[in-house]
Write an enzyme that holds these catalytic residues in place. Structure first.
Site, short mmCIF file in Angstrom:
data_model
loop_
_atom_site.label_atom_id
_atom_site.label_comp_id
_atom_site.label_asym_id
_atom_site.label_seq_id
_atom_site.Cartn_x
_atom_site.Cartn_y
_atom_site.Cartn_z
CG ASP A 51 71.29 95.33 -13.05
OD1 ASP A 51 70.85 96.49 -12.88
OD2 ASP A 51 72.44 95.10 -13.42
CG ASP B 181 71.35 89.33 -18.27
OD1 ASP B 181 71.18 88.53 -17.32
OD2 ASP B 181 72.28 90.17 -18.29
CB CYS C 72 71.03 88.80 -39.38
SG CYS C 72 72.73 89.28 -39.74
#
Lengths: 383, 383
Positions: free
Chosen positions: A95, A269, A309
């Site tokens: 960013d 994000d 996961c």
């Protein structure tokens, strides 16, 4: 101009208009819509790069402000750039630092030249300008870098937002002039305009008039009600070029991710999965679950039964809860792992649904189960 | 009696007399001399079980006192035992809890029945007895469990140490009577006697008169000078049976590990690698290195050049230092990983040296480089 960041549309969902695509950077390709885990200080908090890769992330985000303050962009440059420094060989987006310095500045600190602020580490004085932001980002060497913009607080007056939005365009011009690595780093422009449709239109026209490899929507998901978020999102996305990736900044709740994809967004994000994970809360299809809670004390099932996961395949909720109660790092690792996996997997489900023209169905199924669901009243979806 | 824990000697080093061996438990075999990483609260701090395995650990240690207090031995039993709870399918050793409760108790709290103490978590009152320690350890289900002993503080008077050592023998008798899983869990006895050779001899005779699958030396490396440590070690080890594994409790500095192996010890444990790692210090052949130090700020070499571990192969000292300065978990992970790898690798080097009858050479080379070297004046090594 030949940009170092390229975008291809692979399919448009017939049910929703959402885009399945692929972004290619000097560090490889990733499928979109994509969620980018956040590695603020050159590490995705708690995770190893290998773990972030095995979960399927093709790109991560890192923060210019934080790396500038510590360890410093020059040190990262000397280390061979951010990819080498942090051992991440896939794509990185940085960013501009704007979001952080605006939160550290008062209105009088914001001038045409840039933003005066004090470091959150030692209180030292600094000035961040469009030129400085690009210089730092050139040193860091991310594949995608962001223009230095002004992100209005919510709420802002129309007058303030108009001035700010116009300045963001002038700053983009300065960013482009300062950009020394246009052959290896793609600069994205950011559309601002607070919650005002006319300003969003004005900003979109101005920002997209620059030939850039991608465009972002900034200044939403900053505390406004969901209805307002959806309204601004759905009025802005159609104003963005179809042949370039569209990035919705700072968005990462499951509901916003699904609606964002339907709106035509390609990249997202958010610190949500890592921040929640470190505090013992996990994301599930049913909403958030506080694993640290007493009620999971003797739960010998996985934290999120049915999840594929590593954390859910190998450990019980009771074990993870024990680790949190005992202050053990491995608890944060397991909850963080699950949360990042959850969002990356959600985007995988979204991409599969786009490919099979059924994202509307996935959305309906998702919101039927999701606690605290905020159905988008402005969705372009016609059923 | 058929014990669930077996020991074979594979080779005796002609240069030093050190033993290369193999211990087999219901959860597999490991080569000795072996270092056991410590997983106090059912996790090796900062690491995943997969990481501890890939570094080559065949056995870890976990703490009875901590697991009793939190999450409780009954919860671990309901979870299917410690192996399943923490997802570790290799061998586990649990201590008796004695060391911890003695540090929480005052002299008048120590009675023939056991030890009265207050929990370090909530101050609640508890009594740990030989029977209770074995009950907890039976619930946890480790492959090797330890007798409840009295570990004398240093220094202690001969009178105190004599009484304490005699009680340790009586408590071993009670531990054996309470042990309900002798078919799957091997109980090791512990030789005490503080720093007094006559008491060590008395204790060794008493403890080894019980038919047990292994024996340990407790009560040294508790703050005494190195000379005293070596003296007691080298007078005690020869008193232990040759056909059973010998475990030196709480020892884990590189110099003590090498000298311990030369003395004829087969198993070691210590929190050193994890504790140092969490605080930004690493172990190297040259001694300790404080990675957090300013002088490593621009060191783009590995923390320990030449080291083959994951952390040193992929990250610079500058990066790890940055992570510590920034308070990032991944820094602790990398330093901890290196330290455990370092000690496991050191034991691998020791085993190879025993196999090639050259442990004396390795010892000389090691101490020539090692900062703060404490050469054992009592070593049985003749050169």
């Amino acid at each position: 101009m030949q940009h170092p960041v390229k975008y291809e549309i692979l399919h448009i969902c017939k049910q929703t208009g959402a885009r399945l695509g692929r972004v290619t950077t000097p560090h490889g390709s990733f499928m979109t819509p994509a969620f980018m885990p956040v590695g603020t200080q050159a590490t995705v908090k708690g995770m190893s790069p290998e773990e972030v890769k095995e979960m399927g992330a093709g790109i991560i985000l890192s923060n210019t402000y934080h790396l500038w303050m510590r360890p410093g962009n020059e040190l990262v440059r000397k280390a061979g750039g951010l990819h080498k420094f942090m051992n991440w060989d896939r794509s990185i987006l940085t960013d501009s630092g704007g979001f952080q310095v605006f939160s550290l500045a008062t209105p009088k600190d914001i001038v045409e030249e840039g933003v005066h602020f004090r470091s959150h580490i030692d209180g030292s004085k600094h000035l961040l300008t469009p030129e400085k932001s690009i210089e730092i980002q050139n040193d860091l060497g991310a594949d995608i870098i962001m223009a230095f913009d002004e992100c209005c607080p919510y709420p802002s007056t129309h007058e303030y937002a108009a001035r700010s939005q116009a300045r963001t365009t002038r700053w983009l011009d300065r960013c482009l002039a300062a950009h020394k690595k246009a052959d290896t780093q793609g600069l994205f422009g950011i559309i601002q305009g607070s919650m005002f449709e006319d300003l969003r239109k004005e900003s979109a026209e101005a920002i997209t008039s620059f030939d850039l490899p991608g465009y972002a929507i900034g200044g939403i998901s900053v505390g406004e009600p969901a209805e307002l978020f959806y309204k601004v999102l759905n009025c802005t996305t159609p104003l963005m070029p179809e042949d370039k990736p569209r990035y919705l900044m700072g968005v990462g709740t499951p509901d916003y991710l699904i609606e964002g994809a339907i709106s035509g967004i390609d990249m997202f994000d958010c610190v949500l999965p890592t921040r929640l994970g470190r505090h013992g809360t996990i994301l599930t299809d049913e909403g958030r679950k506080i694993v640290r809670d007493k009620k999971h004390e003797e739960c010998f099932e996985p934290m999120d039964p049915g999840c594929s996961c590593y954390a859910c395949q190998n450990y019980s909720a009771a074990y993870v809860r024990h680790l949190f109660k005992a202050g053990e790092i491995f608890g944060m690792r397991l909850a963080t792992y699950h949360n990042i996996h959850f969002l990356l997997n959600l985007m995988e489900r979204v991409r599969e649904a786009i490919a099979s023209d059924s994202l509307g169905d996935l959305r309906d199924e998702f919101f039927a189960k999701y606690a605290g669901a905020r159905y988008n009243p402005y969705s372009g979806l016609e059923r």
